[in-house]
Design a protein around this motif. Structure first.
Motif, PDB file in Angstrom:
ATOM      1  N   ILE A  45      59.178  37.436  36.830  1.00 53.17           N
ATOM      2  CA  ILE A  45      58.887  36.021  36.588  1.00 53.17           C
ATOM      3  C   ILE A  45      57.398  35.754  36.749  1.00 53.17           C
ATOM      4  O   ILE A  45      56.800  34.991  35.978  1.00 53.17           O
ATOM      5  N   LEU A  51      51.946  35.217  31.449  1.00 51.26           N
ATOM      6  CA  LEU A  51      51.892  35.316  29.986  1.00 51.26           C
ATOM      7  C   LEU A  51      51.907  33.926  29.359  1.00 51.26           C
ATOM      8  O   LEU A  51      51.106  33.622  28.465  1.00 51.26           O
ATOM      9  N   ILE A  52      52.806  33.081  29.846  1.00 50.51           N
ATOM     10  CA  ILE A  52      52.944  31.750  29.256  1.00 50.51           C
ATOM     11  C   ILE A  52      51.667  30.938  29.477  1.00 50.51           C
ATOM     12  O   ILE A  52      51.110  30.366  28.529  1.00 50.51           O
ATOM     13  N   SER A  55      48.755  32.316  27.433  1.00 49.54           N
ATOM     14  CA  SER A  55      48.889  32.049  26.000  1.00 49.54           C
ATOM     15  C   SER A  55      48.578  30.595  25.690  1.00 49.54           C
ATOM     16  O   SER A  55      47.854  30.296  24.730  1.00 49.54           O
ATOM     17  N   VAL A  56      49.114  29.684  26.522  1.00 48.93           N
ATOM     18  CA  VAL A  56      48.854  28.266  26.275  1.00 48.93           C
ATOM     19  C   VAL A  56      47.361  27.994  26.354  1.00 48.93           C
ATOM     20  O   VAL A  56      46.787  27.309  25.494  1.00 48.93           O
ATOM     21  N   PHE A  59      45.599  29.463  23.260  1.00 46.22           N
ATOM     22  CA  PHE A  59      45.772  28.655  22.045  1.00 46.22           C
ATOM     23  C   PHE A  59      44.912  27.400  22.124  1.00 46.22           C
ATOM     24  O   PHE A  59      44.492  26.864  21.108  1.00 46.22           O
ATOM     25  N   GLN A 114      67.475  37.559  35.603  1.00 45.66           N
ATOM     26  CA  GLN A 114      67.196  38.316  34.378  1.00 45.66           C
ATOM     27  C   GLN A 114      67.676  37.566  33.151  1.00 45.66           C
ATOM     28  O   GLN A 114      66.949  37.398  32.167  1.00 45.66           O
ATOM     29  N   VAL A 117      65.825  34.246  32.311  1.00 52.69           N
ATOM     30  CA  VAL A 117      64.578  34.430  31.572  1.00 52.69           C
ATOM     31  C   VAL A 117      64.870  34.874  30.142  1.00 52.69           C
ATOM     32  O   VAL A 117      64.249  34.401  29.188  1.00 52.69           O
ATOM     33  N   LEU A 119      67.511  34.217  28.262  1.00 53.56           N
ATOM     34  CA  LEU A 119      68.044  33.130  27.437  1.00 53.56           C
ATOM     35  C   LEU A 119      66.995  32.059  27.194  1.00 53.56           C
ATOM     36  O   LEU A 119      66.909  31.493  26.111  1.00 53.56           O
ATOM     37  N   ALA A 120      66.175  31.772  28.217  1.00 53.92           N
ATOM     38  CA  ALA A 120      65.200  30.701  28.063  1.00 53.92           C
ATOM     39  C   ALA A 120      64.010  31.154  27.225  1.00 53.92           C
ATOM     40  O   ALA A 120      63.409  30.354  26.514  1.00 53.92           O
ATOM     41  N   GLN A 121      63.665  32.444  27.320  1.00 51.98           N
ATOM     42  CA  GLN A 121      62.526  32.924  26.548  1.00 51.98           C
ATOM     43  C   GLN A 121      62.995  33.798  25.385  1.00 51.98           C
ATOM     44  O   GLN A 121      63.392  33.278  24.364  1.00 51.98           O
ATOM     45  N   PRO A 127      53.939  40.725  23.546  1.00 52.80           N
ATOM     46  CA  PRO A 127      52.627  41.315  23.831  1.00 52.80           C
ATOM     47  C   PRO A 127      51.920  40.510  24.913  1.00 52.80           C
ATOM     48  O   PRO A 127      51.921  39.284  24.888  1.00 52.80           O
ATOM     49  N   TYR A 225      63.427  42.676  31.256  1.00 51.42           N
ATOM     50  CA  TYR A 225      64.081  43.773  31.959  1.00 51.42           C
ATOM     51  C   TYR A 225      63.113  44.559  32.845  1.00 51.42           C
ATOM     52  O   TYR A 225      63.532  45.417  33.602  1.00 51.42           O
ATOM     53  N   PHE A 228      63.750  45.072  36.700  1.00 48.54           N
ATOM     54  CA  PHE A 228      64.866  45.862  37.202  1.00 48.54           C
ATOM     55  C   PHE A 228      64.421  47.276  37.579  1.00 48.54           C
ATOM     56  O   PHE A 228      64.579  47.722  38.713  1.00 48.54           O
TER      57      PHE A 228
END
Lengths: 300, 412
Positions: A45, A51-52, A55-56, A59, A114, A117, A119-121, A127, A225, A228
């Motif tokens: 997480i 990453l999120i 990236s935001v 951009f 797991q 994340v 399902l939501a992403q 990358p 994944y 894990f």
């Protein structure tokens, strides 16, 4: 010799990341004797949040070290928040339960996070932008060590020193050591055990988040994944060094890093993950208390 | 705590979860097209959802705290739950059992039972078998086994490879696969079972990963990720069967094997070794003091559990006629574990109901199958916190001591 050195440095880099995650396992185990299976997910997480955020920001037109700084800070805050919440939901109600219950709860939490994340992403590999800056002065050693590797090593070293200071010198560290030794006794002398356990989870999660940002930036791609496998390996490192022992976790992590690096370099790269598990089984047969762990006699 | 304080606390919890889920649930970045997708409605759902759930959660926690230890681990003699009383009374459960077996026999010939439907139910039966096998290890002996799927894989690959190399048929492969799985269980269990339970969890997990990785990478042995195809279905004295008939045949085979499993597990539970397992689960030190060898007892549980995984593996290979490593991931182990946890550790009826719920529900509620693993994880956490004994509590054999008879005897 050059090849050997390359593998050695690769193992050192791997080992540093494992050490950052293994510390979380070993600290939590030391304090509540629970394998926190969800710890690998906290690391994942952390990497996703970084990453999120990056990236935001990218951009929006930002670049340079400020992106790295912001992304890493947000990742650390969120990982700590997740670690804290996971403990409150899944482990705190089970303090007095038989040992099997919190273990199953931990596994459940890990599977839940797991899939949350995923399902939501997304379930694909994403990358990861290379956030770590290039260090130009390293170019003449370019073949020996890359700048991201050096940054990983330095960050890990600094984190370890800070952690050591925190545990040795601060009041919180003292409370953690006391709780790890004897929870009831610590309670009697006035340690707020619940708060200490929360701190332990938060510190472990912060270290995992640092590891997550570093490795994701180094390797360059992540998916839901990654936590894990990294989690199992870091746990192996913690067991190797003696679970509950902080220097042991670091030592175990470096040994594991080198084992993997040399084994994939000289034997076969198909079985990269197998070596770690073989090492785990071997250490459990030969020396179950780990390299630096003390074997405790169970009293009745 | 008054109502106002409760509402305020729930509001804080709702805000906390809205904060917590913000980056993962609300923001989604598309790194290829370089656009950010903001999913604000998700935040509202999380807020409302966690606000409501926090009330239920707090209520359940308070009830659990009031009930204290007694309600969580009910003593066998006092206050039996309804299900347990039902099962203790043959007059009550017998008609139900007869109706169930009639339905089980008639099911494949009912008008709505297509090949697909029968396949789903056969699948659920397979998971009952796996669940009951894992129940020996987790439920009875209290060893957290996270690599159960590895032994399932051993069974499946035994049949596939034995057929491929030597042309050995289903019925011969069934005991051989089970034997191989048991041997693997003993080999793995021997070094590990001397250790504390938590290590076992992680070692079995690691072992399952090794097995899968070896199957995926060792092309010369297991044909790598592409797997082995063309495994024959089980035969019946050489009678030719089309696909539908074959499916019905496997269905009945599965019913027979499930009954066999139930019979064996039931007998095991009340045997000397079964009681040793339960004692071991409750208190290892006390158990050792009473003269039970914990390593041997654990090893037997482990080997027997693995045997069942091996049997189920052979049937799986015969049913799908195809095996590849992708069928044996950790998620499969987690699914079997959640069947046992949901149903009730140590309870046969519980595992059967758990398997039907967890396997059939996602099949019939298609929209919901995506969230299956999410649900499994949630089930494990929630069950452990609020109902660690599962939906159906395992029945403890009670040995009654007839006082009057003894008195008469002693006076004479």
């Amino acid at each position: 010799m050059d090849y050997f050195l390359e593998l050695f440095l690769g193992g050192l880099t791997r080992g540093s990341i494992y050490a950052l995650i293994a510390l979380g396992y070993t600290m939590v185990y030391g304090i509540i004797e629970l394998i926190n299976f969800a710890h690998g997910e906290i690391y994942m997480i952390g990497a996703f949040t970084a990453l999120i955020v990056s990236s935001v920001l990218a951009f929006a037109g930002m670049s340079g070290p400020s992106v790295l700084f912001l992304a890493a800070s947000v990742a650390i805050i969120y990982s700590a928040a997740y670690g804290f919440t996971v403990e409150k939901i899944a482990y705190k109600p089970l303090r007095q339960a038989p040992r099997l219950s919190p273990l199953i709860s931990a596994i459940g939490m890990s599977i839940f996070l797991q899939n949350y994340v995923m399902l939501a992403q997304t379930s694909d590999f994403l990358p990861f932008p290379s956030l770590l800056p290039e260090l130009p002065f390293l170019e003449k050693y370019g073949l020996r060590i890359g700048s991201s590797e050096l940054i990983i090593l330095l960050t890990t070293a600094v984190s370890m020193v800070l952690l050591m200071l925190l545990i040795k010198l601060t009041k919180m560290g003292k409370a953690m050591r006391a709780t790890a030794q004897d929870r009831n006794m610590a309670m009697l002398v006035g340690v707020d055990v619940n708060r200490t356990i929360s701190y332990t989870f938060i510190i472990g999660s912060v270290l995992a988040a640092i590891g997550g940002v570093l490795i994701a930036s180094h390797i360059g791609r992540i998916n839901f994944y990654i936590g894990f496998i990294a989690g199992i390996k870091a746990f192996t490192a913690a067991v190797l060094g003696g679970i509950g022992s902080i220097p042991g976790a670091v030592l175990g992590a470096f040994i594991l890093g080198w084992t993997e690096s040399f084994a994939t370099g000289y034997v076969s790269s198909d079985y990269e993950d197998v070596f770690a598990f073989v090492l785990l089984v071997l250490i459990l047969i030969v020396r179950p208390s780990g390299l630096l762990g003390r074997s405790t006699v169970q009293k009745v | 705590m008054n109502a106002f304080a409760r509402i305020r606390q729930s509001l804080i919890i709702a805000l906390w979860f809205m904060f917590l889920t913000f980056p993962v649930l609300v923001v989604r970045v598309n790194t290829i097209e370089k656009v950010v997708e903001w999913r604000w409605p998700n935040m509202v759902y999380v807020g409302i959802g966690s606000f409501l759930i926090s009330f239920v959660w707090r209520y359940l926690l308070e009830r659990k705290a009031q009930g204290g230890e007694k309600e969580i681990y009910p003593a066998p003699a006092t206050g039996k739950p309804v299900m347990q009383r039902l099962m203790a009374e043959p007059r009550l459960y017998r008609p139900f059992l007869i109706a169930l077996s009639l339905f089980g026999l008639a099911f494949p010939f009912l008008p709505f039972a297509s090949t697909y439907q029968i396949n789903i139910v056969t699948n659920a039966l397979l998971y009952i078998m796996l669940g009951l096998g894992l129940n020996i290890v987790v439920g009875l002996a209290g060893l957290l086994h996270l690599g159960y799927v590895a032994f399932y894989a051993v069974g499946a690959y035994s049949y596939a490879l034995l057929y491929y190399h030597f042309g050995i048929g289903f019925w011969a492969a069934l005991p051989i696969g089970a034997l191989f799985a048991a041997i693997f269980g003993i080999i793995l269990g021997f070094p590990v079972l001397r250790l504390r339970g938590d290590y076992l969890a992680i070692v079995t997990l690691g072992f399952a990963e090794i097995t899968r990785l070896v199957l995926e990478n060792w092309n010369g042995f297991s044909f790598g990720p592409s797997g082995i195809a063309g495994i024959p279905r089980p035969g019946l004295f050489g009678i030719e069967m089309d696909l539908h008939q074959g499916t019905i045949y496997i269905y009945f085979l599965m019913i027979a094997l499930c009954l066999f499993t139930i019979f064996v597990v039931n007998r095991l539970q009340n045997s000397r070794i079964g009681r040793a397992w339960v004692a071991l689960r409750e208190d290892e030190v006390a158990c050792e003091a009473m003269g039970v060898d914990p390593t041997m007892a654990k090893l037997t549980a482990f080997a027997l559990g693995s045997t069942w995984a091996g049997l189920a593996g052979v049937i799986f290979a015969a049913k799908t006629t195809f095996v590849n490593p992708a069928s044996f991931t950790f998620l499969e182990s987690a699914m079997i574990l959640s069947i046992v946890v949901l149903g009730g550790m140590g309870s046969i009826v519980g595992v059967i109901i758990g398997a039907f719920i967890l396997i059939l529900l996602p099949e019939y509620l298609r929209a919901f199958s995506e969230y299956r693993m999410l649900l499994f994880g949630m089930i494990m956490v929630v069950m452990m916190i609020f109902r660690p004994q599962g939906i159906i509590v395992g029945i403890r054999q009670i040995y009654e001591f007839k006082k009057t008879a003894v008195k008469e005897g002693s006076r004479r």
